[in-house]
Design an enzyme around this catalytic site. Structure first.
Site, PDB file in Angstrom:
ATOM      1  N   LYS A   1       0.848  -1.191   0.000  1.00 19.63           N
ATOM      2  CA  LYS A   1       0.000   0.000   0.000  1.00 19.63           C
ATOM      3  C   LYS A   1       0.883   1.241   0.000  1.00 19.63           C
ATOM      4  O   LYS A   1       1.434   1.640   1.010  1.00 19.63           O
ATOM      5  CB  LYS A   1      -0.938   0.037   1.204  1.00 19.63           C
ATOM      6  CG  LYS A   1      -2.067   1.018   0.934  1.00 19.63           C
ATOM      7  CD  LYS A   1      -2.474   1.903   2.074  1.00 19.63           C
ATOM      8  CE  LYS A   1      -1.578   2.938   2.612  1.00 19.63           C
ATOM      9  NZ  LYS A   1      -1.485   4.219   1.889  1.00 19.63           N
TER      10      LYS A   1
ATOM     11  N   GLY B   1       7.270   5.886   7.751  1.00 17.87           N
ATOM     12  CA  GLY B   1       6.427   7.076   7.834  1.00 17.87           C
ATOM     13  C   GLY B   1       6.659   7.763   9.161  1.00 17.87           C
ATOM     14  O   GLY B   1       7.724   7.620   9.774  1.00 17.87           O
ATOM     15  N   SER B   2       5.643   8.463   9.628  1.00 18.15           N
ATOM     16  CA  SER B   2       5.840   9.255  10.845  1.00 18.15           C
ATOM     17  C   SER B   2       5.905   8.366  12.088  1.00 18.15           C
ATOM     18  O   SER B   2       5.377   7.251  12.097  1.00 18.15           O
ATOM     19  CB  SER B   2       4.686  10.253  11.008  1.00 18.15           C
ATOM     20  OG  SER B   2       3.509   9.554  11.353  1.00 18.15           O
TER      21      SER B   2
ATOM     22  N   VAL C   1       2.338   7.503  13.467  1.00 17.98           N
ATOM     23  CA  VAL C   1       1.637   6.402  12.784  1.00 17.98           C
ATOM     24  C   VAL C   1       2.333   5.065  13.069  1.00 17.98           C
ATOM     25  O   VAL C   1       1.674   4.062  13.341  1.00 17.98           O
ATOM     26  CB  VAL C   1       1.534   6.665  11.261  1.00 17.98           C
ATOM     27  CG1 VAL C   1       0.939   5.462  10.540  1.00 17.98           C
ATOM     28  CG2 VAL C   1       0.697   7.903  10.994  1.00 17.98           C
ATOM     29  N   GLY C   2       3.665   5.072  13.035  1.00 18.49           N
ATOM     30  CA  GLY C   2       4.412   3.836  13.299  1.00 18.49           C
ATOM     31  C   GLY C   2       4.077   3.274  14.668  1.00 18.49           C
ATOM     32  O   GLY C   2       3.843   2.074  14.832  1.00 18.49           O
TER      33      GLY C   2
ATOM     34  N   CYS D   1      13.484  11.678   6.120  1.00 17.32           N
ATOM     35  CA  CYS D   1      13.605  11.367   7.542  1.00 17.32           C
ATOM     36  C   CYS D   1      15.037  11.575   7.997  1.00 17.32           C
ATOM     37  O   CYS D   1      15.303  11.711   9.182  1.00 17.32           O
ATOM     38  CB  CYS D   1      13.100   9.973   7.849  1.00 17.32           C
ATOM     39  SG  CYS D   1      13.830   8.729   6.835  1.00 17.32           S
TER      40      CYS D   1
ATOM     41  N   GLU E   1      10.057  16.998  14.813  1.00 16.53           N
ATOM     42  CA  GLU E   1      10.335  16.852  13.381  1.00 16.53           C
ATOM     43  C   GLU E   1       9.410  17.783  12.600  1.00 16.53           C
ATOM     44  O   GLU E   1       8.198  17.749  12.765  1.00 16.53           O
ATOM     45  CB  GLU E   1      10.118  15.405  12.935  1.00 16.53           C
ATOM     46  CG  GLU E   1      10.529  15.191  11.493  1.00 16.53           C
ATOM     47  CD  GLU E   1      10.354  13.750  11.036  1.00 16.53           C
ATOM     48  OE1 GLU E   1       9.272  13.183  11.251  1.00 16.53           O
ATOM     49  OE2 GLU E   1      11.309  13.206  10.444  1.00 16.53           O
TER      50      GLU E   1
HETATM   51  C1  UN1 Z   1      13.961   8.743   4.021  1.00 13.39           C
HETATM   52  O1  UN1 Z   1      14.117   9.949   4.156  1.00 13.39           O
HETATM   53  O2  UN1 Z   1      12.882   8.232   4.366  1.00 13.39           O
HETATM   54  O3  UN1 Z   1      19.831   8.527   3.214  1.00 13.39           O
HETATM   55  C2  UN1 Z   1      14.957   7.856   3.420  1.00 13.39           C
HETATM   56  C3  UN1 Z   1      19.005   9.124   2.532  1.00 13.39           C
HETATM   57  C4  UN1 Z   1      18.230   8.354   1.487  1.00 13.39           C
HETATM   58  C5  UN1 Z   1      17.055   7.682   2.099  1.00 13.39           C
HETATM   59  C6  UN1 Z   1      16.197   8.555   2.933  1.00 13.39           C
HETATM   60  N1  UN1 Z   1      19.104   7.392   0.884  1.00 13.39           N
HETATM   61  O4  UN1 Z   1      18.789  10.294   2.691  1.00 13.39           O
END
Ligand code: UN1
Length: 496
Positions: free
Chosen positions: A175, A228-229, A232-233, A284, A385
């Protein structure tokens, strides 16, 4: 008319019987509809899980090197379509074209890497304490996986999950984010073209609340892999606890870059610009805290602000653009809210801070690259964040204080230090509390041949990607085999 894409269930592309649809729009120009996909219902999820369960009996017995051959073909096909897919990623998600292509490259890298894993997937053989008996451990598939992916890496993150799941012998219900469903669908189309059999990969579109949660907690699902966030996780993990499912979550970050007084400032500024504003801060791994040694604080800020002001914001498909839009209105509002929070907390807003909405920006979700100086560790903009183009700059007295500030976070995904001093880099490497540490490079840009993930609120369960401790651990289980060929009953721990 925008093209309509379907769900893929048991090898057939289909609409949802519910009849609802979701529109995917270009965040740089919301008049541009990239495609529509079904808003799936529980019925679709049930059918997809059933298809995956039925296919598991066959797929788990396909020898891993043969599964690997399909993945090699997938890698070649993604490579052949890289330009088209990269443009699609940019049009649907907003990141600049070089990054759209990079997103697809990460999927290609993962496909080749995991294809090769088909000829490794090794376990152990060890001697038995008894005669005429052998002992070994083998990797076996987990079963049927729910794969739930975010919008910020529309092909890379799906590939991080789909390809190791497949090489491990699992079948999946995938999904993707409802903000980037078309890029995900194209990726699945290429997997089908590469020869993934019917029912092995099923695709169900829909929102996280509507479909993701139903799927993750479905009784026919053995494992859940989510990116994801953190909110949610954590909810998914609670939902699945007590249901005997494997759950791995890759979540948020508040990633620091430390800039020491002996750092090459030109390099540090370049790295901070890329780390904080690359992908419009929507990674992230984005660098959202920059912790600068007091001796170079003013000099760093001066160069950093000038470089930030030079950044060209715009449509990612335009070659001059360096920073694209935010993904949607709610993310844009969230970023603007955090900018207000920063102001009211007393941080010094030194550049940016506004939504851009004139002329070429009128139909997109654009926010200026923003820098706050004199941020203190207790401020919310230093702790929460933001997931947007906002950098918080903090001051530190020395390396110890810089590391203490860096570690004073609920998150622990990526981290970085700029220094020319080998000893300081070694201390940072040892003491930074994060899944990833970069030296003289920003917090973004992990390569797929090593595990990816973090600690604290950033990660739960197994790591992603390659290397020892990477995604193969997530997508296989250990089984231990003892074979006695003595022809008599031998008793472990009892016989002399
Ligand atoms: C993400 O932001 O969810 O190291 C992954 C990095 C990428 C992957 C990021 N190769 O910034």
């Amino acid at each position: 008319m925008a093209k309509t894409y379907g769900n893929l269930i048991n090898g057939r592309w289909m609409d949802s019987p519910g009849g609802g649809t979701i529109k995917s729009v270009n965040p740089a120009n919301t008049d541009d509809v990239v495609g529509t996909v079904p808003a799936s219902t529980k019925e679709d999820v049930d059918a997809a899980v059933k298809a995956a369960r039925d296919a598991f009996g066959y797929w788990r017995l396909v020898p891993p090197p043969k599964r690997g051959e399909i993945l090699f073909r997938a890698a070649e096909l993604i490579l052949k379509n890289k330009e088209e897919l990269g443009r699609l990623v940019t049009r649907e998600m907003g990141k600049i074209l070089a990054e759209g292509l990079g997103d697809v490259q990460e999927a290609i890298d993962m496909a080749y890497y995991m294809a090769g894993e088909g000829r490794r997937l090794s376990g152990e053989t060890v001697p038995s304490e008894l005669a005429a008996k052998d002992c070994k451990s083998v990797r076996v598939p987990v079963g049927v996986f729910a794969l739930i992916t975010p919008w910020n890496f529309p092909t890379a993150i799906p590939a991080w999950k789909l390809l190791p799941a497949l090489i491990g012998g699992n079948t999946v219900v995938f999904k993707p984010s409802s903000y980037t469903p078309v890029a995900a669908t194209r990726l699945v189309e290429l997997l089908v073209e590469a020869g993934v059999p019917d029912g092995v990969v099923n695709l169900v579109h829909g929102s996280g609340e509507g479909v993701g949660e139903v799927l993750a907690s479905h009784h026919g699902i053995d494992g859940v892999s989510f990116t994801g966030s953190s909110a949610v996780g954590e909810r998914l993990a609670t939902l699945c606890s007590g249901l005997d499912k494997e759950v791995s979550c890759e979540m948020g970050g508040k990633n620091p870059i430390i800039v020491m007084d002996d750092a090459r400032l030109d390099l540090a500024v370049e790295g901070c610009i890329w780390g904080a504003f690359g992908t419009t801060g929507q990674r992230c791994t984005a660098a959202s805290r920059i912790i600068v040694h007091e001796k170079v604080y003013d000099r760093f800020l001066d160069i950093f602000i000038k470089a930030t002001r030079r950044l060209r914001v715009g449509d990612g498909l335009n070659e001059e653009t360096q920073v694209g839009p935010l993904i949607n209105e709610s993310q844009m509002k969230k970023v603007l809210e955090y900018i207000d929070i920063g102001r009211s907390e007393g941080a010094r807003l030194i550049t940016g801070g506004r939504r851009l909405c004139e002329a070429e920006y009128a139909k997109g979700y654009f926010v200026e690259p923003t820098v706050f100086a004199d941020v203190t560790p207790a401020m919310r903009i230093a702790r929460e964040e933001i997931f947007g183009p906002v950098a918080a700059v903090l001051k530190a007295r020395d390396l110890d204080e810089a590391i203490a500030i860096a570690n004073d976070s609920e998150y622990g995904l990526s981290s970085a230090i700029y220094t020319q001093d080998v000893n300081k880099s070694a201390v940072a490497e040892r003491d930074l509390d994060a899944g990833i540490v970069y030296i003289n490079a920003p917090t973004i840009g992990a390569e797929i041949q090593l595990p990816f993930g973090g600690i604290k609120k950033s990660g739960m369960g197994h790591r992603e990607a390659g290397g020892r401790g990477g995604a193969i651990e997530m997508f296989t289980r250990w089984k231990v085999i003892y074979r006695d060929f003595s022809g008599r009953l031998q008793k472990a721990q009892i016989e002399e």
